[in-house]
Design a protein around this motif. Structure first.
Motif, short mmCIF file in Angstrom:
data_model
loop_
_atom_site.label_atom_id
_atom_site.label_comp_id
_atom_site.label_asym_id
_atom_site.label_seq_id
_atom_site.Cartn_x
_atom_site.Cartn_y
_atom_site.Cartn_z
N LEU A 257 0.73 -1.27 -0.12
CA LEU A 257 0.00 -0.09 -0.52
C LEU A 257 0.44 1.33 0.23
N ASN A 258 1.93 1.45 0.27
CA ASN A 258 3.08 2.50 0.76
C ASN A 258 4.31 2.92 -0.65
N ASN A 259 3.73 1.73 -1.71
CA ASN A 259 4.92 1.52 -2.83
C ASN A 259 4.49 2.34 -4.02
N GLU A 260 4.60 3.69 -4.09
CA GLU A 260 4.28 4.09 -5.11
C GLU A 260 4.61 3.69 -6.54
N LEU A 261 5.57 2.79 -6.87
CA LEU A 261 6.03 2.27 -7.80
C LEU A 261 4.71 1.87 -8.42
N TYR A 262 4.05 1.60 -8.10
CA TYR A 262 2.33 1.09 -8.44
C TYR A 262 1.07 2.35 -8.89
N VAL A 263 2.32 3.35 -9.07
CA VAL A 263 0.94 4.79 -9.48
C VAL A 263 2.34 4.78 -11.00
N GLY A 264 3.36 4.76 -11.38
CA GLY A 264 4.68 5.09 -12.02
C GLY A 264 5.51 6.10 -11.19
N ARG A 265 5.98 5.58 -9.87
CA ARG A 265 6.85 6.56 -9.18
C ARG A 265 7.47 5.99 -8.75
N LEU A 266 8.48 5.61 -9.21
CA LEU A 266 10.19 5.46 -8.76
C LEU A 266 10.94 6.14 -7.76
N VAL A 267 10.83 5.75 -6.31
CA VAL A 267 11.43 6.36 -4.92
C VAL A 267 11.87 5.16 -4.90
N TRP A 268 13.71 6.27 -4.46
CA TRP A 268 14.72 4.95 -3.73
C TRP A 268 15.29 5.54 -2.93
N ASN A 269 15.96 4.53 -2.40
CA ASN A 269 17.09 5.54 -0.95
C ASN A 269 16.22 6.19 0.37
N LYS A 270 15.09 5.10 0.66
CA LYS A 270 14.22 5.52 1.58
C LYS A 270 14.74 4.74 2.98
N VAL A 271 15.93 3.66 2.51
CA VAL A 271 16.67 2.96 3.72
C VAL A 271 17.59 3.02 3.56
N ARG A 272 18.47 2.78 4.27
CA ARG A 272 20.12 2.09 4.21
C ARG A 272 20.07 0.40 5.14
N MET A 273 21.41 0.40 4.18
CA MET A 273 21.66 -1.24 5.49
C MET A 273 23.16 -0.86 5.81
N VAL A 274 22.73 -1.53 7.21
CA VAL A 274 24.36 -1.34 7.99
C VAL A 274 23.88 -2.31 7.95
N LYS A 275 25.20 -3.35 8.40
CA LYS A 275 25.93 -4.23 9.22
C LYS A 275 26.12 -4.05 11.17
N VAL A 303 -2.29 0.89 -10.67
CA VAL A 303 -3.33 1.49 -10.15
C VAL A 303 -3.56 2.53 -10.25
N SER A 304 -4.61 3.38 -10.63
CA SER A 304 -4.69 4.49 -10.75
C SER A 304 -3.82 5.60 -9.62
N ARG A 305 -3.51 6.75 -10.01
CA ARG A 305 -3.29 8.02 -8.90
C ARG A 305 -4.66 7.75 -7.92
N ASP A 306 -5.91 8.07 -7.99
CA ASP A 306 -6.70 8.84 -7.07
C ASP A 306 -7.15 7.11 -6.25
N LEU A 307 -7.04 5.98 -7.03
CA LEU A 307 -7.33 4.46 -6.54
C LEU A 307 -6.08 5.06 -5.01
#
Length: 325
Positions: A257-275, A303-307
């Motif tokens: 439900l939070n993935n904006e890729l499903y409305v055609g917008r790629l968002v990267w670098n929301k998180v970083r990986m640390v060991k 999915v549509s932007r409205d949905l």
């Protein structure tokens, strides 16, 4: 008379040769006991590297041991293991166990970076081996001392960090072009002959549209997951759909439900990986929103932007209420 003289010289020659042969045999038999016992350690980093790297390293170390009059008694190796940590490297751990048993006096490696690239781990191994009276010898660097450990540990640490920065820079460049920065997303498959591009999987896209519609219509992620499991629909990962797979975490930006890729917008670098230095496991930590990178790729919309916005509105309304309510 001449035959007697010839026989005398032959017997004389044999008497000189045979003792020498005996001395040579005795020295050859004694040599392994007099030579220092050595163990060889080899490692290569990832599955992408040539597995023959191990055999090549071992061959190089054996030639070095032969030149230096070392008797190789054991070979240890780790395949497809990072040098960033000693955790998960069974070959190195067994090597250290055998060192404590005094199974050898010398450890031979192709180069010090075959051991840990981490400064703390490399210094710790050297300290323990020095306490046990065991030398580390590198084919390309010779007998290893404290100064060399410090220099090579620093260089290895800087190399790892520099490589990580270059990888992230490369990922940022790919995202800017609308390409995948790595990893698969439910609803898509890699486009053949076009690295980084995604193709929509219509069967999974239908499930995604259903999830968004059901959620906007008032059903909870738990109820939606239950229905999908009852219908035996394959989940993105694991054996069953879970509420967290659908609902995700708004701060981290994960979940369907939070993935904006499903409305055609790629968002990267929301998180970083640390060991984690104690466990060696990688964990994710959220980045500040100002560090996010976004690129519009309308061809990837499912999915549509409205949905999508209706689903976000309901999520925000539900976030002020405790889940038990």
């Amino acid at each position: 008379m001449s035959q007697r003289i010839a026989r005398f010289f032959v017997l004389r020659a044999l008497s000189l040769v045979r003792p020498r042969e005996k001395i040579m045999r005795k020295s050859a038999l004694a040599r392994p006991q007099q030579m220092k016992r050595a163990a060889i350690y080899a490692r290569f980093s990832t599955d992408l590297q040539d597995e023959r790297s191990i055999e090549d390293q071992v061959s190089l170390c054996k030639k070095y041991a032969e030149r230096k009059m070392l008797h190789v008694v054991a070979v240890f190796h780790d395949r497809a293991r990072s040098g960033g940590s000693i955790l998960g490297r069974d070959g190195l751990l067994v090597l250290m166990d055998k060192a404590r048993e005094r199974a050898f006096e010398v450890i031979v490696v192709e180069a010090l970076d075959r051991l840990p690239r981490d400064m703390e781990d490399l210094a710790g191994i050297h300290k323990r081996l020095s306490f046990l009276g065991i030398e580390i010898r590198a084919v390309h660097e010779g007998v290893v001392n404290t100064v060399l450990i410090g220099l090579r540990g620093l260089v290895g640490q800087l190399y790892r960090e520099d490589t990580a920065h270059k990888v992230r820079r490369g990922q940022a460049g790919r995202v800017g072009k609308g390409l995948s920065a790595g990893g698969l997303t439910y609803g898509y498959v890699p486009a053949p002959c076009d690295p980084g591009r995604r193709m929509i999987v219509e069967a999974e896209a239908g499930i995604l549209r259903r999830i968004f519609r059901d959620y906007v219509d008032g059903r909870t992620p738990r109820d939606i997951a239950h229905d999908l499991n009852a219908e035996r629909i394959t989940p993105p990962r694991g054996r069953a759909w879970k509420a967290s797979t659908i609902n995700g975490n708004m701060r981290r930006g994960n979940g369907i439900l939070n993935n904006e890729l499903y409305v055609g917008r790629l968002v990267w670098n929301k998180v970083r990986m640390v060991k984690n230095p104690d466990t060696g496991k990688r964990i994710s930590r959220p980045n500040a929103e100002k560090d996010w990178q976004a690129t519009d790729i309308p061809d990837s919309a499912i999915v549509s932007r409205d949905l999508f916005e209706a689903a976000q509105k309901r999520k925000k309304a539900r976030s002020v209420t405790h889940p038990s309510q």
